[in-house]
Design an enzyme around this catalytic site. Structure first.
Site, PDB file in Angstrom:
ATOM      1  N   LYS A 176      28.020  57.902  42.524  1.00  0.00           N
ATOM      2  CA  LYS A 176      28.344  56.487  42.314  1.00  0.00           C
ATOM      3  C   LYS A 176      28.282  55.724  43.636  1.00  0.00           C
ATOM      4  O   LYS A 176      27.677  54.650  43.717  1.00  0.00           O
ATOM      5  CB  LYS A 176      29.737  56.334  41.691  1.00  0.00           C
ATOM      6  CG  LYS A 176      30.067  54.879  41.331  1.00  0.00           C
ATOM      7  CD  LYS A 176      31.498  54.724  40.851  1.00  0.00           C
ATOM      8  CE  LYS A 176      32.433  54.588  42.014  1.00  0.00           C
ATOM      9  NZ  LYS A 176      33.792  54.158  41.646  1.00  0.00           N
ATOM     10  N   ASP A 184      31.037  52.901  37.079  1.00  0.00           N
ATOM     11  CA  ASP A 184      32.476  53.041  37.301  1.00  0.00           C
ATOM     12  C   ASP A 184      33.184  52.919  35.947  1.00  0.00           C
ATOM     13  O   ASP A 184      32.542  52.917  34.893  1.00  0.00           O
ATOM     14  CB  ASP A 184      32.986  51.998  38.304  1.00  0.00           C
ATOM     15  CG  ASP A 184      32.911  50.576  37.766  1.00  0.00           C
ATOM     16  OD1 ASP A 184      32.347  50.362  36.665  1.00  0.00           O
ATOM     17  OD2 ASP A 184      33.430  49.666  38.440  1.00  0.00           O
TER      18      ASP A 184
END
Length: 215
Positions: A124, A142
């Site tokens: 991420k 997220d």
């Protein structure tokens, strides 16, 4: 998990996002690619606002890997101790700074694999840096994007990797660069986890979510 939307429906959704804000920006403060890496790494299980408050003074004195190493772990902790998991994050920031100095001449690499090899930098974080700094259409999933992807049917998936693949597969190429920012902002300010603000939602008529809220 909502039903998968059609290509036409998804195109309409992102047209509306683009019309509302053509150039969405991430909300983490940074001054260069190194401070962006640090800020995103620090933001795990923390709010952007909390990270920005902690890094304001930090980045004035330690905006390169060399300066971060000179600052040292204990002084770094003093700056970030208001952030969750700050001790482990401080260790990782010092470690990644040393690797950048020793292996990359103090420069942040621009490949996902190299970024993910740095301590505290997962997929991420790497995708955020690739997208925000180098303009790659990388999708950083997220909690907001995971929720939006599944709730709206834009990019359903059982885990973050599946949602990332769904975004890449389902969202038209013309919207890929800014897709994750539009979805994060929509999740943060409109399609909230506990009480989505459906009456003020740009895409309410296109969203299949069954538990819409009223005024």
């Amino acid at each position: 998990m909502a039903k998968q939307l059609s290509y036409q429906e998804i195109h309409k959704i992102f047209e509306r996002f683009r019309d509302a804000e053509a150039e969405p920006k991430g909300e983490l403060h940074h001054t260069n690619v190194f401070t962006l890496v640090v800020a995103v790494a620090l933001s795990a299980q923390a709010t952007d606002a909390g990270v920005n408050k902690a890094t304001g003074a930090l980045f004035e004195i330690a905006d390169t890997p060399e300066k971060m190493l000179a600052l040292g772990e204990e002084k770094l902790i003093e700056h970030i101790k208001t952030i969750g998991l700050y001790r482990n994050k401080a260790k990782n920031v010092i470690k990644l700074s040393k690797i950048l100095v020793d292996q990359y001449d103090g420069e942040v690499p621009s490949s996902r694999a190299a970024l993910q090899s740095l301590p505290g930098v997962g997929r991420k974080t790497a995708n955020v840096v690739l997208n925000m700094w180098w303009g790659h259409p990388a999708q950083a999933v997220d909690t907001h994007i995971f929720r939006i992807g599944n709730r709206t049917g834009i990019a359903p998936g059982k885990d973050v990797d599946a949602v990332e693949r769904s975004i890449e597969d389902n969202i038209p190429v013309e919207f890929q660069l800014h897709a994750h920012h539009w979805m994060i902002l929509h999740g943060r300010y409109v399609c909230k986890a506990r009480k989505p603000n459906c009456p003020n939602c740009l895409i309410r008529d296109l969203c299949p979510f069954e538990e819409k809220t009223d005024l």
